[in-house]
Design an enzyme around this catalytic site. Structure first.
Site, PDB file in Angstrom:
ATOM      1  N   ASN A 129      61.346   0.067 105.469  1.00 62.26           N
ATOM      2  CA  ASN A 129      61.549   0.827 106.701  1.00 62.26           C
ATOM      3  C   ASN A 129      61.561   2.321 106.393  1.00 62.26           C
ATOM      4  O   ASN A 129      62.354   2.791 105.578  1.00 62.26           O
ATOM      5  CB  ASN A 129      62.888   0.458 107.351  1.00 62.26           C
ATOM      6  CG  ASN A 129      63.148   1.284 108.601  1.00 62.26           C
ATOM      7  OD1 ASN A 129      62.579   1.024 109.659  1.00 62.26           O
ATOM      8  ND2 ASN A 129      63.998   2.304 108.497  1.00 62.26           N
ATOM      9  N   GLU A 130      60.661   3.057 107.013  1.00 60.10           N
ATOM     10  CA  GLU A 130      60.637   4.519 106.970  1.00 60.10           C
ATOM     11  C   GLU A 130      60.755   5.098 105.563  1.00 60.10           C
ATOM     12  O   GLU A 130      61.738   5.770 105.225  1.00 60.10           O
ATOM     13  CB  GLU A 130      61.745   5.089 107.853  1.00 60.10           C
ATOM     14  CG  GLU A 130      61.595   4.770 109.327  1.00 60.10           C
ATOM     15  CD  GLU A 130      62.668   5.433 110.187  1.00 60.10           C
ATOM     16  OE1 GLU A 130      63.608   6.022 109.618  1.00 60.10           O
ATOM     17  OE2 GLU A 130      62.554   5.371 111.419  1.00 60.10           O
ATOM     18  N   TYR A 145      60.469   8.277 118.048  1.00 58.21           N
ATOM     19  CA  TYR A 145      61.584   8.724 118.874  1.00 58.21           C
ATOM     20  C   TYR A 145      61.276   9.988 119.673  1.00 58.21           C
ATOM     21  O   TYR A 145      61.677  10.103 120.823  1.00 58.21           O
ATOM     22  CB  TYR A 145      62.816   9.003 117.994  1.00 58.21           C
ATOM     23  CG  TYR A 145      63.478   7.753 117.463  1.00 58.21           C
ATOM     24  CD1 TYR A 145      64.512   7.138 118.161  1.00 58.21           C
ATOM     25  CD2 TYR A 145      63.067   7.176 116.276  1.00 58.21           C
ATOM     26  CE1 TYR A 145      65.129   5.985 117.680  1.00 58.21           C
ATOM     27  CE2 TYR A 145      63.673   6.024 115.783  1.00 58.21           C
ATOM     28  CZ  TYR A 145      64.698   5.435 116.491  1.00 58.21           C
ATOM     29  OH  TYR A 145      65.290   4.296 116.020  1.00 58.21           O
ATOM     30  N   ASP A 154      81.680   0.629 105.917  1.00 61.55           N
ATOM     31  CA  ASP A 154      82.475  -0.437 105.299  1.00 61.55           C
ATOM     32  C   ASP A 154      82.738  -1.587 106.272  1.00 61.55           C
ATOM     33  O   ASP A 154      82.684  -2.763 105.887  1.00 61.55           O
ATOM     34  CB  ASP A 154      83.815   0.106 104.802  1.00 61.55           C
ATOM     35  CG  ASP A 154      83.666   0.967 103.565  1.00 61.55           C
ATOM     36  OD1 ASP A 154      82.513   1.227 103.146  1.00 61.55           O
ATOM     37  OD2 ASP A 154      84.697   1.391 103.009  1.00 61.55           O
ATOM     38  N   GLN A 197      74.018  -0.456 108.797  1.00 61.46           N
ATOM     39  CA  GLN A 197      74.525   0.201 109.989  1.00 61.46           C
ATOM     40  C   GLN A 197      75.414  -0.686 110.857  1.00 61.46           C
ATOM     41  O   GLN A 197      76.200  -0.176 111.650  1.00 61.46           O
ATOM     42  CB  GLN A 197      73.361   0.736 110.820  1.00 61.46           C
ATOM     43  CG  GLN A 197      72.641   1.902 110.154  1.00 61.46           C
ATOM     44  CD  GLN A 197      71.450   2.385 110.947  1.00 61.46           C
ATOM     45  OE1 GLN A 197      70.359   1.854 110.818  1.00 61.46           O
ATOM     46  NE2 GLN A 197      71.663   3.388 111.777  1.00 61.46           N
ATOM     47  N   GLU A 232      60.880   0.575 116.258  1.00 60.09           N
ATOM     48  CA  GLU A 232      62.074   1.287 116.743  1.00 60.09           C
ATOM     49  C   GLU A 232      61.663   2.309 117.792  1.00 60.09           C
ATOM     50  O   GLU A 232      60.647   2.981 117.653  1.00 60.09           O
ATOM     51  CB  GLU A 232      62.809   2.029 115.615  1.00 60.09           C
ATOM     52  CG  GLU A 232      63.546   1.153 114.633  1.00 60.09           C
ATOM     53  CD  GLU A 232      64.276   1.966 113.572  1.00 60.09           C
ATOM     54  OE1 GLU A 232      64.653   3.130 113.853  1.00 60.09           O
ATOM     55  OE2 GLU A 232      64.452   1.432 112.466  1.00 60.09           O
ATOM     56  N   HIS A 248      81.432   6.890 100.178  1.00 58.86           N
ATOM     57  CA  HIS A 248      82.752   6.836  99.539  1.00 58.86           C
ATOM     58  C   HIS A 248      83.022   8.091  98.712  1.00 58.86           C
ATOM     59  O   HIS A 248      84.143   8.614  98.707  1.00 58.86           O
ATOM     60  CB  HIS A 248      82.860   5.608  98.641  1.00 58.86           C
ATOM     61  CG  HIS A 248      82.839   4.312  99.393  1.00 58.86           C
ATOM     62  ND1 HIS A 248      82.651   3.098  98.771  1.00 58.86           N
ATOM     63  CD2 HIS A 248      82.965   4.035 100.719  1.00 58.86           C
ATOM     64  CE1 HIS A 248      82.680   2.132  99.682  1.00 58.86           C
ATOM     65  NE2 HIS A 248      82.860   2.686 100.863  1.00 58.86           N
ATOM     66  N   ASN A 264      57.864   3.451 113.985  1.00 60.51           N
ATOM     67  CA  ASN A 264      59.100   3.942 114.608  1.00 60.51           C
ATOM     68  C   ASN A 264      58.817   5.292 115.242  1.00 60.51           C
ATOM     69  O   ASN A 264      58.356   6.220 114.554  1.00 60.51           O
ATOM     70  CB  ASN A 264      60.219   4.098 113.580  1.00 60.51           C
ATOM     71  CG  ASN A 264      60.736   2.769 113.071  1.00 60.51           C
ATOM     72  OD1 ASN A 264      60.327   1.706 113.540  1.00 60.51           O
ATOM     73  ND2 ASN A 264      61.637   2.813 112.112  1.00 60.51           N
ATOM     74  N   ARG A 295      64.661  -7.837 115.329  1.00 61.87           N
ATOM     75  CA  ARG A 295      64.336  -7.209 114.045  1.00 61.87           C
ATOM     76  C   ARG A 295      65.637  -6.795 113.361  1.00 61.87           C
ATOM     77  O   ARG A 295      66.414  -6.018 113.903  1.00 61.87           O
ATOM     78  CB  ARG A 295      63.449  -5.976 114.256  1.00 61.87           C
ATOM     79  CG  ARG A 295      63.096  -5.315 112.931  1.00 61.87           C
ATOM     80  CD  ARG A 295      62.467  -3.955 113.085  1.00 61.87           C
ATOM     81  NE  ARG A 295      62.354  -3.349 111.759  1.00 61.87           N
ATOM     82  CZ  ARG A 295      62.528  -2.067 111.490  1.00 61.87           C
ATOM     83  NH1 ARG A 295      62.830  -1.226 112.457  1.00 61.87           N
ATOM     84  NH2 ARG A 295      62.412  -1.613 110.267  1.00 61.87           N
ATOM     85  N   HIS A 342      65.966  -1.510 104.066  1.00 61.29           N
ATOM     86  CA  HIS A 342      66.311  -0.468 105.029  1.00 61.29           C
ATOM     87  C   HIS A 342      67.369   0.437 104.396  1.00 61.29           C
ATOM     88  O   HIS A 342      68.513   0.492 104.847  1.00 61.29           O
ATOM     89  CB  HIS A 342      66.807  -1.085 106.336  1.00 61.29           C
ATOM     90  CG  HIS A 342      66.794  -0.135 107.499  1.00 61.29           C
ATOM     91  ND1 HIS A 342      66.157  -0.428 108.696  1.00 61.29           N
ATOM     92  CD2 HIS A 342      67.319   1.094 107.659  1.00 61.29           C
ATOM     93  CE1 HIS A 342      66.312   0.578 109.538  1.00 61.29           C
ATOM     94  NE2 HIS A 342      67.016   1.524 108.923  1.00 61.29           N
TER      95      HIS A 342
END
Length: 499
Positions: free
Chosen positions: A197-198, A339, A83, A50, A406, A70, A337, A108, A153
């Site tokens: 992760n997740e 949210y 990218d 990311q 998170e 892509h 995590n 992290r 991740h």
């Protein structure tokens, strides 16, 4: 633009209540102390794909997200990709400057698997990738910032996906080899490891629904196989570390899981428990429960549904006694995590295609229109949900140590990000309230340090404490108002009403 330090010097004290027109559902009253415990760690989080960019720099190989973006630009809202992103691969010093301004205790971040093994195999070992992360880790430690490292991740090497990715059990040995390479190279300095992760977001949209990389559509089958193999890979890695490296390195290892909290309009605890068992328990129960294996409700439901579909065996590949025992207890902490929250109730008619995890789950999710809503269509501010989740974890998993890995809020990217401040304030208060009630929570990571590539939403949703000028090759970072507030939290070890 002023730096965070200049903003702190010249900024006026502002009362949060005067900033945001919001419902009472996004505020929370303190219970007990308003100070974080002495050794509580406050930091921020990012992930490699990311923010790093440099997608093919210095020998890095393609990941499933490189290929997905892509080859399927129409699957990304703004047809963008990672990218270049924030170009942290070449501009890490800008991130370090932001981390120092925030005065974080830890950072992290994840390691891009294809920087270490470009094609996923040990034969492709890439020293330049190892050198990059050595530099990152050394610079963090030189500035008093603890590195909290996520091994995986979502950026699986594309070459491994050709073998079936997480639906092929050979992935277990491939992951062990990769994890051991990280431990050998960085374990003398990294003392907090997160294996995955997740997994829910790896498996359900990636191998079930097909909406995320690698885009495999096999609902109710591929996603369950994926869960099974990730749990085995996690457990095998944990045992490797404890048996071979722990005595010398002395680090700790866990996994990061994610879920929303289910709220019942009718106070139906059975619906709430069902939602949590399917969304969290499917991955937490095998590791953190005393009995091991998948939650009983899932085993029974999916076996019954599979039989009704004419199958002789369940679509959920349950564990034999060896694997139950091998997976159970493979943790030093639980990464969590969180949210958002949603209303949950059993639907009047079955949901989702048959078969699918959604059909097995058999829960309808809705949101309260009164809840403050973020830019993301799934994200609402309801901090009582975090309290409820932490209570569930405390009671269900013997008060395991929890690291909030998170927690964050999306918007359009505005610098006066007042709703993000309100969100952080209320959710940090939820953490303090849970600690007051006896939860064993030791750290909190805000998502995210900088605005980043937000998967299928591209750059249309912003989670960063710092804005990134994506139109400039220098990718300048600019502190948002929330960065000022979060620094105040870290400085005072409390939740200020003013900043």
């Amino acid at each position: 633009m002023l730096s965070l330090g200049q903003l702190l010097i010249f900024g006026l004290l502002v009362n949060i209540g005067s900033l945001v027109k919001s419902s009472d559902n996004c505020t929370l009253r303190p219970r007990g102390s308003t100070k974080f415990p002495k050794n509580f760690s406050l930091g921020v989080a990012t992930s490699a794909y990311q923010i790093e960019g440099g997608w093919n720099a210095d020998g890095k190989g393609p990941s499933i997200w490189d290929e997905f973006t892509h080859e399927n630009p129409d699957r990304i809202k703004d047809r963008s990709n990672g990218d270049s992103a924030a170009n942290s691969y070449q501009l890490f010093d800008l991130d370090l400057k932001a981390l120092k301004e925030l005065k974080v205790d830890h950072y992290r971040f994840s390691i891009a698997r294809t920087r270490i093994f470009p094609n996923g195999d040990v034969s492709s070992r890439n020293q330049k990738g190892i050198d990059y992360y050595n530099t990152v880790i050394d610079k963090l430690l030189a500035n008093g910032i603890e590195p909290m490292v996520t091994m995986y991740h979502w950026d699986l090497p594309a070459e491994i996906q050709k073998l079936g990715g997480f639906t092929n059990s050979v992935i277990i040995n491939y992951f062990i080899a990769y994890a051991e390479e990280l431990i050998i190279n960085f374990g003398d300095r990294v003392k907090t490891w997160i294996t995955f992760n997740e997994p829910m977001q790896t498996c359900k949209p990636g191998y079930g629904e097909g909406g995320s990389a690698p885009g495999i559509k096999s609902p109710g089958v591929g996603d369950y196989i994926c869960f099974n193999n990730i749990l085995k890979a996690h457990a095998a890695t944990y045992h490797l570390y404890r048996s071979k490296y722990f005595e010398k390195q002395g680090g700790r290892m866990g996994i990061t899981l994610d879920t929303f909290f289910g709220v019942s309009k009718t106070n139906n605890e059975a619906d709430v428990d069902r939602a949590l068992q399917y969304l969290l328990g499917i991955l937490a129960h095998p590791i953190y429960s005393k009995t091991g294996g998948y939650p009983e409700i899932m085993v029974k439901d999916i076996a019954k549904n599979s039989q009704a579909e004419g199958r002789k065996v369940s679509r959920l590949p349950d564990f034999n006694e060896y694997w139950k025992a091998t997976i159970r207890g493979t943790f030093d902490f639980l990464g969590l995590n969180f949210y958002t929250s949603k209303y949950v109730e059993r639907p009047s008619e079955p949901l989702g295609e048959n078969p699918s995890m959604l059909r097995d789950y058999d829960i309808e999710e809705t949101a309260d229109p009164k809840w403050l809503k973020a830019k993301s269509n799934w994200l609402y501010c309801y901090p009582l949900g975090l309290e409820g989740l932490l209570k569930f974890v405390r009671e269900e998993y013997d008060n395991v140590e929890v690291k909030i890995t998170e927690n964050g809020w999306s918007d359009e990217g505005e610098l006066d990000d007042n709703n993000r401040i309100l969100y952080y304030k209320s959710h940090l208060q939820a953490v303090l309230n849970a600690i007051h009630d006896g939860s064993n929570i030791t750290s909190y990571s805000a998502w995210s340090l900088v605005d980043n590539f937000e998967w299928s939403k591209g750059y249309t949703e912003k989670f960063g404490l710092y804005s990134v000028n994506m139109k400039s090759p220098k990718r300048e970072r600019v502190a948002k108002k929330s960065a000022i507030y979060y620094r105040k939290v870290i400085e005072t070890r409390s939740i200020p009403d003013e900043f």
